[in-house]
Design a protein around this motif. Structure first.
Motif, mmCIF file in Angstrom:
data_model
loop_
_atom_site.group_PDB
_atom_site.id
_atom_site.type_symbol
_atom_site.label_atom_id
_atom_site.label_comp_id
_atom_site.label_asym_id
_atom_site.label_seq_id
_atom_site.Cartn_x
_atom_site.Cartn_y
_atom_site.Cartn_z
ATOM 1 N N ASN A 322 10.402 -9.787 50.678
ATOM 2 C CA ASN A 322 11.345 -8.681 50.543
ATOM 3 C C ASN A 322 12.434 -9.050 49.544
ATOM 4 O O ASN A 322 13.184 -10.009 49.750
ATOM 5 C CB ASN A 322 11.979 -8.361 51.899
ATOM 6 C CG ASN A 322 12.848 -7.112 51.850
ATOM 7 O OD1 ASN A 322 12.890 -6.396 50.848
ATOM 8 N ND2 ASN A 322 13.547 -6.845 52.939
ATOM 9 N N LEU A 323 12.474 -8.309 48.429
ATOM 10 C CA LEU A 323 13.566 -8.450 47.458
ATOM 11 C C LEU A 323 14.670 -7.529 47.942
ATOM 12 O O LEU A 323 14.613 -6.313 47.765
ATOM 13 C CB LEU A 323 13.086 -8.060 46.064
ATOM 14 C CG LEU A 323 14.106 -8.183 44.922
ATOM 15 C CD1 LEU A 323 14.680 -9.597 44.845
ATOM 16 C CD2 LEU A 323 13.470 -7.806 43.596
ATOM 17 N N GLY A 324 15.660 -8.125 48.611
ATOM 18 C CA GLY A 324 16.612 -7.328 49.364
ATOM 19 C C GLY A 324 17.821 -6.874 48.583
ATOM 20 O O GLY A 324 17.881 -6.942 47.345
ATOM 21 N N ARG A 325 18.788 -6.420 49.333
ATOM 22 C CA ARG A 325 20.001 -5.828 48.794
ATOM 23 C C ARG A 325 20.882 -6.911 48.163
ATOM 24 O O ARG A 325 21.004 -8.020 48.669
ATOM 25 C CB ARG A 325 20.754 -5.152 49.934
ATOM 26 C CG ARG A 325 21.888 -4.252 49.551
ATOM 27 C CD ARG A 325 22.509 -3.705 50.821
ATOM 28 N NE ARG A 325 22.983 -4.784 51.674
ATOM 29 C CZ ARG A 325 23.004 -4.740 53.012
ATOM 30 N NH1 ARG A 325 22.547 -3.690 53.642
ATOM 31 N NH2 ARG A 325 23.464 -5.760 53.705
ATOM 32 N N GLY A 326 21.535 -6.574 47.034
ATOM 33 C CA GLY A 326 22.438 -7.522 46.382
ATOM 34 C C GLY A 326 22.838 -7.047 44.997
ATOM 35 O O GLY A 326 22.716 -5.858 44.670
ATOM 36 N N ASP A 327 23.318 -7.988 44.187
ATOM 37 C CA ASP A 327 23.780 -7.661 42.845
ATOM 38 C C ASP A 327 22.660 -7.026 42.024
ATOM 39 O O ASP A 327 21.562 -7.589 41.895
ATOM 40 C CB ASP A 327 24.284 -8.932 42.155
ATOM 41 C CG ASP A 327 24.801 -8.650 40.767
ATOM 42 O OD1 ASP A 327 25.976 -8.274 40.643
ATOM 43 O OD2 ASP A 327 24.014 -8.794 39.804
ATOM 44 N N THR A 357 13.089 -3.803 48.176
ATOM 45 C CA THR A 357 11.815 -3.706 47.458
ATOM 46 C C THR A 357 10.835 -4.657 48.121
ATOM 47 O O THR A 357 10.961 -5.873 48.004
ATOM 48 C CB THR A 357 11.974 -4.045 45.972
ATOM 49 O OG1 THR A 357 12.953 -3.178 45.393
ATOM 50 C CG2 THR A 357 10.655 -3.864 45.242
ATOM 51 N N ARG A 358 9.891 -4.082 48.852
ATOM 52 C CA ARG A 358 8.923 -4.897 49.583
ATOM 53 C C ARG A 358 7.745 -5.206 48.684
ATOM 54 O O ARG A 358 7.116 -4.304 48.147
ATOM 55 C CB ARG A 358 8.494 -4.159 50.845
ATOM 56 C CG ARG A 358 9.549 -4.324 51.950
ATOM 57 C CD ARG A 358 9.965 -3.067 52.590
ATOM 58 N NE ARG A 358 11.070 -3.282 53.532
ATOM 59 C CZ ARG A 358 11.381 -2.458 54.495
ATOM 60 N NH1 ARG A 358 10.677 -1.366 54.667
ATOM 61 N NH2 ARG A 358 12.394 -2.705 55.280
#
Length: 407
Positions: A322-327, A357-358
């Motif tokens: 999981n490309l998770g929440r952040g900058d 973004t999974r």
């Protein structure tokens, strides 16, 4: 941050105490705090279990001692719903003769056949507790009945908590409140063995609590939600469930250590546990912290933008990258680098989504009717989840690691 967490916990504790001591809450709890053998057997939301009980209690030949009492009361309620008042009178004045009650006959929930009437009468009852009609089943059941009893007078009844509309014109709709009324009328008559009457009373109470509106209780519930909404949401999040139990077992110290060791042995890559919850178990790769784009996440303790995430939710155990929440800029940079690698499995995502973004993913197991899962099967699922996480990570992690560490 620690002081903020302590303040938050004190606030939750105060709200829980206020809720527990509330007169409204005690009144609502006392109204619901009734032992029900059907709930202990977990039938309340399973339609086939309702069919089992109703078919038995309606059958005059069963040894419950009610004879035709329950059947007559329910038939009268059904025929009232379909406007068959002449038939109601005929049944009231007639000896019903032979009676057949079927459960799940040709997939129809409950079928009542009175062959000695002229013409014979067939009543089909389809129960819907949580589900809705699917795949034109009402039309199929009507066609089945026509083929099985071509010369009979046929009646069809769809029963649901709210009396949902039927998709087929032949079907009459009833709510569970009307079923409760028929069962209460039968219960009031001086027939039935003591044990059977006790079971019927418990079943009536179950239907009333779950499916029949109670204005007083609803008003109490509204008041409690208005005053203690956040606390009630917290309690809902913490409610026990088999999937929660499986998640907690997988997240025990011993289990986590085994997962980390298994992945390390198979890949040679160090992995560590990240922020987790009852729903999510997350891991990050310590070596990736040196990557210029990685430490810009804001959803886990590691701050890693890319984590490995096992999800325990509903009836599914799932694992993914999981490309998770952040900058935003660092997310875009990392995503493009991963996408450029021919070895990295990007899953079904064709573009970078704003927050989550999974990427590569896999469903370890889907479990039907998880609320009825025996403890021994839960224990097996814990091991299935552990081994499934190790297998998934061992398969996909090397390519991700190579793409990230190549910079």
């Amino acid at each position: 941050m620690g002081e903020t967490n302590r303040i938050g916990k004190r606030k939750i504790l105060k709200e829980l105490t206020d809720l527990a001591l509330s007169a409204d809450f005690r009144e609502l709890a006392n109204a619901q705090d009734i032992y029900c053998p059907f709930e202990s057997l977990r039938i309340s939301r399973v339609e086939i279990r309702h069919s089992n009980f109703l078919a038995n209690i309606l059958n005059p030949l069963a040894n419950h001692g009610f004879g035709e009492c329950v059947l007559r009361n329910l038939l009268d309620k059904l025929l009232t719903a379909s406007g068959d008042h002449a038939l109601r009178l005929e049944l009231a004045l007639s000896d019903l003769g032979r009676i057949e009650v079927f459960r799940e006959f040709h997939n129809m929930d409950v079928t009542i056949h009175l062959p000695d009437l002229t013409p014979s009468l067939v009543c089909i009852i389809e129960l819907k507790v949580d589900a809705h009609e699917h795949s034109g089943q009402l039309q199929r059941y009507a066609e089945n009945a026509a083929n099985l009893w071509p010369n009979a007078s046929r009646r069809f009844y769809l029963v649901s908590p709210t009396g949902m509309d039927a998709s087929h014109d032949d079907w009459n709709t009833l709510s569970f409140s009307e079923i409760v009324a028929a069962l209460k009328a039968a219960y009031a008559e001086p027939v039935g063995s003591p044990l059977a009457k006790s079971m019927l009373r418990a079943y009536i109470d179950l239907l009333r609590r779950l499916f029949v509106p109670d204005e007083k209780m609803e008003e109490l519930a509204r008041k409690l939600w208005q005053k203690h909404g956040q606390t009630l949401e917290y309690l809902i999040d913490q409610r026990p469930s088999p999937m929660r139990d499986i998640s907690q077992a997988v997240q025990s110290e011993e289990s986590i250590a085994g997962i980390i060791e298994g992945i390390s042995q198979r890949t040679g890559i160090e992995i560590a546990k990240d922020s987790s919850s009852n729903t999510y178990l997350r891991f990050y790769i310590p070596a990736w912290e040196q990557d210029p784009d990685m430490p810009f996440g804001d959803f886990t303790a590691s701050k890693s933008l890319l984590v490995i995430e096992a999800e325990f939710y509903g009836e599914r155990i799932h694992v993914r990258f999981n490309l998770g929440r952040g900058d935003t800029s660092h997310r875009e940079s990392l995503y493009e680098r991963l996408k450029a690698s021919k070895e990295v499995d990007m899953g079904n995502n064709k573009k970078l989504t704003p927050q989550w973004t999974r990427l590569a993913s896999h469903t370890i197991r889907r479990i039907k009717n998880i609320e009825e899962l025996p403890q021994e099967d839960q224990d097996k699922l814990v091991e299935t989840a552990r081994s499934g996480i190790v297998d998934f990570v061992a398969r996909y992690l090397p390519a991700y690691d190579q793409a990230i560490m190549a910079l």
